[in-house]
Scaffold this motif. Structure first.
Motif, PDB file in Angstrom:
ATOM      1  N   THR A  70      66.823  22.338  65.418  1.00 23.97           N
ATOM      2  CA  THR A  70      67.366  22.622  66.742  1.00 23.97           C
ATOM      3  C   THR A  70      68.236  23.872  66.718  1.00 23.97           C
ATOM      4  OG1 THR A  70      67.335  20.284  67.283  1.00 23.97           O
ATOM      5  CG2 THR A  70      68.798  21.655  68.596  1.00 23.97           C
ATOM      6  N   LYS A  71      68.096  24.691  67.772  1.00 18.24           N
ATOM      7  CA  LYS A  71      68.925  25.896  67.892  1.00 18.24           C
ATOM      8  C   LYS A  71      69.388  26.051  69.334  1.00 18.24           C
ATOM      9  CE  LYS A  71      67.366  28.931  64.176  1.00 18.24           C
ATOM     10  NZ  LYS A  71      67.796  28.081  63.177  1.00 18.24           N
ATOM     11  N   ARG A  72      70.534  26.673  69.485  1.00 13.65           N
ATOM     12  CA  ARG A  72      71.044  27.017  70.804  1.00 13.65           C
ATOM     13  C   ARG A  72      70.438  28.339  71.243  1.00 13.65           C
ATOM     14  NH1 ARG A  72      77.430  25.803  70.696  1.00 13.65           N
ATOM     15  NH2 ARG A  72      77.183  26.503  72.845  1.00 13.65           N
ATOM     16  N   GLU A  99      70.329  23.333  74.068  1.00 11.42           N
ATOM     17  CA  GLU A  99      69.679  23.333  72.751  1.00 11.42           C
ATOM     18  C   GLU A  99      68.179  23.168  72.921  1.00 11.42           C
ATOM     19  OE1 GLU A  99      73.230  21.472  69.984  1.00 11.42           O
ATOM     20  OE2 GLU A  99      71.541  20.194  70.507  1.00 11.42           O
TER      21      GLU A  99
END
Length: 107
Positions: free
Chosen positions: A34-36, A78
């Motif tokens: 997961t990444k913002r 996210e």
């Protein structure tokens, strides 16, 4: 939600879903987890906020990733690959190996 009509050729379907460099780079970066939004923009590099947003929305619509919005100030969003998105790992791994071999043999 009504599904769109897909081409008959499976290669063409794949190209429609991930056939631009931004989508492939988004997939590459989300394979790690997961990444913002800001993390993705920074890791991809030259992409504009508008183009990143357009590609993320398209990929979400195609079921390749999920967008989670947190009710915070400032808002936090996210992105995480879906099972379908993660199923593209073999394709990205093959692209990595081919690109690495090309670079070694030609440069």
């Amino acid at each position: 939600m009504k599904k769109r009509e897909l081409p008959l050729c499976p290669v063409e379907i794949t190209m429609e879903l991930i056939g631009n460099k931004w989508k492939v780079l988004i997939l590459r970066d989300l394979m790690e987890g997961t990444k913002r939004f800001g993390e993705l923009r920074k890791s991809i590099g030259e992409i504009t906020q508008k183009v990143l947003t357009q590609n993320l929305r398209a990929m979400e619509g195609d079921g390749l990733l999920e967008r989670k919005v947190f009710a915070e100030v400032p808002p936090r969003v996210e992105y995480t690959l879906t099972t379908t998105g993660y199923s593209l790992k073999k394709i990205l791994d093959s692209m990595f190996l081919w690109g690495d071999e090309y670079k070694r043999n030609n440069y």
